[in-house]
Design a protein around this motif. Structure first.
Motif, PDB file in Angstrom:
ATOM      1  N   PRO A 297       0.808  -1.225   0.000  1.00  0.00           N
ATOM      2  CA  PRO A 297       0.000   0.000   0.000  1.00  0.00           C
ATOM      3  C   PRO A 297       0.840   1.274   0.000  1.00  0.00           C
ATOM      4  O   PRO A 297       0.516   2.235  -0.705  1.00  0.00           O
ATOM      5  CB  PRO A 297      -0.826  -0.131   1.283  1.00  0.00           C
ATOM      6  CG  PRO A 297      -0.931  -1.594   1.520  1.00  0.00           C
ATOM      7  CD  PRO A 297       0.378  -2.156   1.067  1.00  0.00           C
ATOM      8  N   LEU A 298       1.926   1.307   0.787  1.00  0.00           N
ATOM      9  CA  LEU A 298       2.762   2.508   0.836  1.00  0.00           C
ATOM     10  C   LEU A 298       3.450   2.765  -0.500  1.00  0.00           C
ATOM     11  O   LEU A 298       3.550   3.913  -0.950  1.00  0.00           O
ATOM     12  CB  LEU A 298       3.801   2.379   1.954  1.00  0.00           C
ATOM     13  CG  LEU A 298       3.257   2.482   3.388  1.00  0.00           C
ATOM     14  CD1 LEU A 298       4.373   2.272   4.392  1.00  0.00           C
ATOM     15  CD2 LEU A 298       2.587   3.843   3.605  1.00  0.00           C
ATOM     16  N   LYS A 299       3.897   1.701  -1.149  1.00  0.00           N
ATOM     17  CA  LYS A 299       4.538   1.871  -2.451  1.00  0.00           C
ATOM     18  C   LYS A 299       3.509   2.334  -3.482  1.00  0.00           C
ATOM     19  O   LYS A 299       3.807   3.173  -4.337  1.00  0.00           O
ATOM     20  CB  LYS A 299       5.182   0.562  -2.896  1.00  0.00           C
ATOM     21  CG  LYS A 299       6.000   0.704  -4.173  1.00  0.00           C
ATOM     22  CD  LYS A 299       6.729  -0.593  -4.524  1.00  0.00           C
ATOM     23  CE  LYS A 299       7.541  -0.413  -5.800  1.00  0.00           C
ATOM     24  NZ  LYS A 299       8.265  -1.664  -6.172  1.00  0.00           N
ATOM     25  N   TYR A 300       2.289   1.794  -3.374  1.00  0.00           N
ATOM     26  CA  TYR A 300       1.243   2.220  -4.303  1.00  0.00           C
ATOM     27  C   TYR A 300       0.953   3.703  -4.125  1.00  0.00           C
ATOM     28  O   TYR A 300       0.847   4.448  -5.101  1.00  0.00           O
ATOM     29  CB  TYR A 300      -0.031   1.410  -4.078  1.00  0.00           C
ATOM     30  CG  TYR A 300      -1.159   1.834  -4.989  1.00  0.00           C
ATOM     31  CD1 TYR A 300      -1.217   1.383  -6.301  1.00  0.00           C
ATOM     32  CD2 TYR A 300      -2.142   2.720  -4.546  1.00  0.00           C
ATOM     33  CE1 TYR A 300      -2.224   1.793  -7.155  1.00  0.00           C
ATOM     34  CE2 TYR A 300      -3.158   3.136  -5.391  1.00  0.00           C
ATOM     35  CZ  TYR A 300      -3.197   2.667  -6.692  1.00  0.00           C
ATOM     36  OH  TYR A 300      -4.198   3.091  -7.537  1.00  0.00           O
ATOM     37  N   ARG A 301       0.844   4.144  -2.874  1.00  0.00           N
ATOM     38  CA  ARG A 301       0.565   5.570  -2.612  1.00  0.00           C
ATOM     39  C   ARG A 301       1.689   6.446  -3.129  1.00  0.00           C
ATOM     40  O   ARG A 301       1.438   7.509  -3.716  1.00  0.00           O
ATOM     41  CB  ARG A 301       0.347   5.776  -1.119  1.00  0.00           C
ATOM     42  CG  ARG A 301       0.144   7.236  -0.717  1.00  0.00           C
ATOM     43  CD  ARG A 301      -0.185   7.342   0.751  1.00  0.00           C
ATOM     44  NE  ARG A 301      -1.637   7.304   0.949  1.00  0.00           N
ATOM     45  CZ  ARG A 301      -2.224   7.142   2.134  1.00  0.00           C
ATOM     46  NH1 ARG A 301      -1.471   6.937   3.214  1.00  0.00           N
ATOM     47  NH2 ARG A 301      -3.528   7.128   2.248  1.00  0.00           N
TER      48      ARG A 301
END
Length: 307
Positions: A297-301
């Motif tokens: 999720p953090l990489k996607y954001r």
């Protein structure tokens, strides 16, 4: 890898409230799902300009191998699959018949537009190059797309749609859509509605609506099966045959799509996004998110372009 939108009954406005019409261009990046199952209250006209696709409408399959126009009537459940890698994609016009209405209640309004709005008259399912009227309808379709000021057949997708508030453009769009109706009417291609609705389609729509409205809560197979009054085992077979994946696979995909939306549109911490999307265990959420997006999720954001 981006997951195509899994919206069920679409609640967003196609176009604007004052001019409910928008265009979409979906481009294929490989074999598989191009547009997931959904339905809406607007009419949709699809133009395939090549490639190989499988179009499902109300659980009936149509195979597209060459140039073709397909029509989606209001409320019809539909999806699109790419059957062969390298197939280009499809263009679509989605519009409400309200955009074409006449206050004068002339013959076009009373005998054509109102019956379509009331579900008593249907568009033809498809129009092929060998059929009368194809070229005229295709030209009007392409003119409508051009009136939005967006280049045709470009490689980049236009999945979020294009709208216009320009008066002159709207007049050209409205006249082109009316021309499509006129050509179909001239060739007597509109058809009366069949009296017997497919209960399977209505059942699937009920289940998908339940998922959309309750995805934040715990959902069990028995909850979904109860929407169509089936036992769990039969329901799972019925759902997978209809949608192409198990109920839990579909639910997880929908939840992950909502998580992607929250990561894009809010600053909520990942733990809160997890809870907002119906996951009570962070580890399960992280595994599911990585499975469907191939990133955390953090990489996607962090991959979201800054505005």
């Amino acid at each position: 890898m981006q997951i195509p939108s899994p919206n069920l009954k679409e609640i967003s406005v196609h176009g604007t409230k004052s001019f409910p019409c928008a265009i979409y261009q979906t481009r294929s990046i490989g074999k598989g799902t191009l547009v997931k199952h959904h339905w809406h209250d607007e009419v949709e006209i699809l133009y395939f300009f090549g490639g190989e696709f499988r179009l499902e409408i109300n659980m009936e399959q149509f195979f597209v191998h060459s140039e073709a126009l397909y029509f989606i009537n209001p409320g019809e459940l539909h999806s699109i699959y790419t059957e062969k890698a390298g197939s280009p994609g499809e263009d679509a016009i989605v519009f409400s018949l309200d955009a074409l209405g006449f206050d004068s209640h002339d013959a076009a309004q009373v005998q054509l537009i109102q019956p379509i709005q009331n579900g008593k008259l249907l568009f033809p399912r498809c129009l092929l190059p060998v059929q009368p009227g194809f070229l005229a309808v295709r030209d009007a379709f392409l003119h409508t797309m051009q009136s939005f000021g967006h280049p045709l057949n470009e490689a980049a997708p236009l999945e979020n749609g294009a709208v216009t508030d320009d008066l002159t453009s709207q007049l050209f769009i409205k006249s082109s859509l009316l021309r499509i109706l006129a050509v179909l009417s001239r060739h007597q291609l509109f058809r009366p509605t069949e009296k017997n609705l497919d209960k399977r389609v209505e059942g699937i729509k009920a289940v998908l609506t339940y998922i959309r409205e309750n995805y934040k809560e715990k959902i069990y197979i028995q909850d979904l099966a109860g929407q169509v009054h089936m036992n769990e085992q039969y329901f799972c077979r019925f759902f997978k045959k209809s949608i192409g994946r198990t109920p839990m696979e579909y639910l997880n995909e929908y939840r992950i799509k909502q998580a992607m939306r929250l990561l894009e549109e809010t600053d909520l911490p990942v733990t809160e996004v997890c809870l907002e999307c119906g996951y009570n265990n962070l580890g399960n959420f992280l595994r599911a998110f990585k499975k469907y997006t191939e990133m955390t999720p953090l990489k996607y954001r962090s991959s979201i372009p800054a505005e």
